[in-house]
Motif scaffolding. Structure first.
Motif, short mmCIF file in Angstrom:
data_model
loop_
_atom_site.label_atom_id
_atom_site.label_comp_id
_atom_site.label_asym_id
_atom_site.label_seq_id
_atom_site.Cartn_x
_atom_site.Cartn_y
_atom_site.Cartn_z
N THR A 51 39.24 34.90 -2.30
CA THR A 51 38.03 34.66 -1.50
C THR A 51 38.39 34.59 -0.02
OG1 THR A 51 37.02 33.45 -3.32
CG2 THR A 51 36.10 33.06 -1.13
N ASP A 129 31.69 37.51 -5.02
CA ASP A 129 32.74 36.59 -5.46
C ASP A 129 32.59 36.23 -6.94
OD1 ASP A 129 35.04 35.36 -4.66
OD2 ASP A 129 34.08 33.56 -3.86
N GLU A 130 33.71 36.29 -7.64
CA GLU A 130 33.78 35.91 -9.05
C GLU A 130 32.81 36.72 -9.90
OE1 GLU A 130 33.61 31.57 -9.07
OE2 GLU A 130 35.57 31.48 -8.10
#
Ligand SMILES: Nc1ncnc2c1ncn2[C@@H]1O[C@H](COP(=O)(O)OP(=O)(O)O)[C@@H](O)[C@H]1O
Ligand SMILES: [Mg+2]
Length: 287
Positions: A51, A129-130
């Motif tokens: 990140t 993200d993710e």
């Protein structure tokens, strides 16, 4: 657009100037993603800096970071756009007398991160993200966006980025991603840093920690990661641990202080017990 960096080394140096220490392979992957206008898919364990590099790139390039945090059940209305229903309703009522009320135009769209990033184009770094937390359907939904940097909104038509944003996708690998998604991206596996790099990261991110302690922390964390724990500590935990050790007055690492501050480093009871068992090995022996 010409490449903003002359070489991967120059990119790496730039990242260093904003506090992110990338190894050669990661610098190269980011350099290629920028030059080829391809999304960069970063996979790796928790806390290895996936990140953070998106933030650092935005910082370095002077672009806005547009972040989409994925979660189970995320869909287009949370990720891409939604209609401003209240506004539509008010305007429909207001215009009832005149009869003309097209309330399915751009003016009535609420931008979510993906639309924001498309419209910002190369003024943005888009962090998805993710992605492994989202469902398969959401992954499929991203395909058009990632290959064409465009989306189709039924009532409006196609909205395309005038210039592609830099896209960084991260996955903690809690599930496998589709090959269709992988094929659209450049792929890089982010591993834990080695002791030397982690020491350097500690120096940059926690400059108040004495070098001797930072070195011992970096070495001890390497040994702890070698234990095959359920959740090995990430770089963020190593930084926290160094801070915790300093807070209890440790000038160097001792077994007693290491155990006392383990809450900052290891976030599982079984893992903590494993570390406590070998705590004497974490501290350099007096020679
Ligand atoms: N290469 C690096 N250079 C500088 N700081 C780093 C690096 N890798 C990790 N960190 C630090 O570790 C923290 C956790 O990293 P993060 O990007 O959140 O991990 P991930 O997204 O891979 O789970 C960051 O906030 C940052 O302080
Ligand atoms: Mg992360």
């Amino acid at each position: 657009m010409p490449h903003p960096f002359r070489s991967p080394a120059e990119l790496s140096e730039g990242l260093g100037s904003v506090g992110y220490l990338a190894d050669d392979a990661l610098s190269m992957a980011a350099y290629l993603a920028l030059g080829l206008n391809r999304p960069l898919l970063l996979e790796g364990a928790n806390g290895v800096g996936k990140t953070e590099i998106a933030k650092a790139l935005a910082d370095l390039l002077g672009r806005d970071l547009v972040r989409l945090q994925c979660y189970e059940g995320i869909d287009a209305s949370q990720a891409l756009y939604d209609w401003h229903y209240a506004r539509q309703l008010i305007d429909v009522r207001a215009r009832e007398s005149t009869g003309s009320a097209d309330v399915f135009t751009r003016d009535y769209l609420l931008s979510r991160p993906l639309l924001t990033a498309l419209e910002a184009g190369d003024r943005a770094v888009l962090l998805i993200d993710e992605i492994d937390r989202a469902d398969d359907e959401f992954e499929a939904f991203l395909l058009e966006l990632l290959s064409d940097f465009a989306v189709t909104i039924p009532e409006i038509g196609r909205i395309a980025a005038s210039s592609p944003p830099l896209v960084v996708l991260t996955s903690n690998r809690t599930r496998d991603l589709h090959s269709a998604l992988r094929r659209r991206c450049l792929y890089h596996w982010v591993g834990h840093p080695d002791a030397e790099r982690e020491f350097q990261i500690l120096r940059v991110r926690a400059p108040h920690i004495p070098a001797v302690l930072a070195k011992q922390v970096a070495d001890a964390v390497q040994r702890i990661r070698a234990l095959t724990l359920g959740s090995p500590p990430g770089v963020g935990e190593a930084i926290d641990w160094a801070g915790a050790l300093q807070m209890v007055g440790a000038a160097t690492l001792s077994p007693a202080d290491a155990v006392a501050t383990l809450s900052a480093l290891v976030k599982d009871i079984d893992d903590q017990q494993r570390v406590a068992e070998i705590v004497d090995d974490l501290v350099p022996r007096a020679s």
